[in-house]
Design a protein around this motif. Structure first.
Motif, short mmCIF file in Angstrom:
data_model
loop_
_atom_site.label_atom_id
_atom_site.label_comp_id
_atom_site.label_asym_id
_atom_site.label_seq_id
_atom_site.Cartn_x
_atom_site.Cartn_y
_atom_site.Cartn_z
N ILE A 78 58.46 17.57 29.51
CA ILE A 78 57.58 18.64 29.05
C ILE A 78 56.30 17.98 28.57
CG2 ILE A 78 57.22 20.46 27.34
CD1 ILE A 78 60.24 20.95 27.35
N LYS A 79 55.20 18.29 29.25
CA LYS A 79 53.91 17.67 28.94
C LYS A 79 53.03 18.54 28.07
CE LYS A 79 51.79 15.90 32.44
NZ LYS A 79 51.23 15.60 33.75
N GLY A 80 53.35 19.82 27.95
CA GLY A 80 52.55 20.72 27.14
C GLY A 80 52.99 22.15 27.35
N TYR A 81 52.34 23.05 26.63
CA TYR A 81 52.66 24.48 26.70
C TYR A 81 51.35 25.21 26.97
CZ TYR A 81 56.88 22.75 24.53
OH TYR A 81 58.03 22.06 24.28
N HIS A 82 51.34 26.07 28.00
CA HIS A 82 50.10 26.65 28.46
C HIS A 82 50.21 28.16 28.70
CE1 HIS A 82 48.91 22.50 29.24
NE2 HIS A 82 50.09 22.35 29.81
N ALA A 83 49.08 28.81 28.58
CA ALA A 83 49.00 30.23 28.93
C ALA A 83 48.53 30.34 30.38
CB ALA A 83 48.00 30.94 28.02
N ALA A 84 49.12 31.24 31.13
CA ALA A 84 48.66 31.54 32.49
C ALA A 84 47.51 32.54 32.36
CB ALA A 84 49.79 32.12 33.33
N VAL A 85 46.35 32.15 32.83
CA VAL A 85 45.15 32.96 32.69
C VAL A 85 44.72 33.49 34.05
CG1 VAL A 85 42.72 32.89 31.98
CG2 VAL A 85 44.41 31.59 30.70
N ASP A 86 44.35 34.76 34.12
CA ASP A 86 43.87 35.37 35.36
C ASP A 86 42.38 35.08 35.49
OD1 ASP A 86 42.86 37.08 37.38
OD2 ASP A 86 44.55 38.44 37.08
N SER A 87 42.03 34.13 36.33
CA SER A 87 40.63 33.71 36.45
C SER A 87 39.74 34.82 36.99
CB SER A 87 40.52 32.46 37.32
OG SER A 87 41.08 32.69 38.60
N VAL A 88 40.26 35.68 37.85
CA VAL A 88 39.46 36.79 38.39
C VAL A 88 39.04 37.72 37.26
CG1 VAL A 88 39.47 38.80 39.92
CG2 VAL A 88 40.47 36.65 40.70
N ASN A 89 39.94 37.99 36.33
CA ASN A 89 39.60 38.85 35.19
C ASN A 89 38.61 38.19 34.23
OD1 ASN A 89 41.02 41.15 35.94
ND2 ASN A 89 42.91 40.41 35.01
N LEU A 90 38.43 36.88 34.37
CA LEU A 90 37.42 36.18 33.59
C LEU A 90 36.09 36.07 34.35
CD1 LEU A 90 39.51 33.29 32.01
CD2 LEU A 90 38.51 35.25 30.84
N GLY A 91 36.06 36.63 35.56
CA GLY A 91 34.82 36.65 36.34
C GLY A 91 34.72 35.62 37.44
N TYR A 92 35.75 34.80 37.61
CA TYR A 92 35.72 33.78 38.67
C TYR A 92 36.23 34.40 39.96
CZ TYR A 92 34.90 30.56 34.87
OH TYR A 92 34.36 29.92 33.79
N LYS A 93 35.30 34.84 40.78
CA LYS A 93 35.66 35.55 42.01
C LYS A 93 35.89 34.63 43.20
CE LYS A 93 34.76 39.58 40.05
NZ LYS A 93 35.81 40.18 39.29
N ILE A 94 35.43 33.38 43.11
CA ILE A 94 35.51 32.45 44.24
C ILE A 94 36.44 31.29 43.89
CG2 ILE A 94 34.23 30.92 45.79
CD1 ILE A 94 33.46 33.90 46.07
N LYS A 95 37.54 31.19 44.62
CA LYS A 95 38.43 30.03 44.53
C LYS A 95 38.30 29.29 45.85
CE LYS A 95 42.86 29.74 42.97
NZ LYS A 95 44.33 29.99 42.99
#
Length: 154
Positions: A51-68
């Motif tokens: 276990i290297k850490g604990y993270h939240a899964a974030v929806d990048s599109v909802n943060l405005g990142y439309k281009i992956k």
């Protein structure tokens, strides 16, 4: 000393990969141990680097990142010393991997728009030839790795 994960450790890792905010009490109920015993196991898994850490899964599109996009870069090995600090400094770089094949780097990025992506690629090309693939959809989102009883770690 090499030591395999037991079934309880496997279950703990699976539960945490599914939800890093799961309560210790809930994990304990699912693996039939006390909360302190689960905490001790989690600490051992952290110490072993499983276990290297604990993270939240974030929806990048909802943060405005439309281009992956995924960008392949043909980087000469002698450039790595200069390239690594550069690529680590770019906040839009989600992941950068040194890979085999025609290109030596595979870079995952997320941008607000194609103009930002284009500007990044122009800067990136100082290190070598690029090939870019823009993502239309993602049928399988990032997920945890399978945990098997035959897993061996250091």
């Amino acid at each position: 000393m090499k030591k395999s994960l037991d079934a309880i450790d496997e279950k703990i890792v699976e539960l945490l990969q599914d939800n890093a905010r799961i309560a210790i009490k809930e994990i304990a109920a699912q693996v039939f141990l006390s909360s302190p015993a689960v905490t001790a196991r989690m600490e051992r898994l952290e110490t072993r680097g499983i276990i290297k850490g604990y993270h939240a899964a974030v929806d990048s599109v909802n943060l405005g990142y439309k281009i992956k996009a995924f960008i392949n870069l043909d980087l000469e090995p002698v450039q790595k010393e200069e390239f690594y600090p550069f690529i680590k400094s770019i906040e839009n770089v989600v992941e950068c991997n040194c890979v085999t094949g025609e290109y030596s780097m595979l870079i995952e990025v997320e941008f607000i728009d194609t103009e930002e992506l284009d500007e990044f690629i122009n800067n990136l090309q100082q290190y070598g030839k690029t090939r870019t693939q823009i993502v239309f959809s993602t049928p399988v989102e990032h997920r945890g790795v399978p945990v098997h009883s035959d897993f061996i770690s250091k």
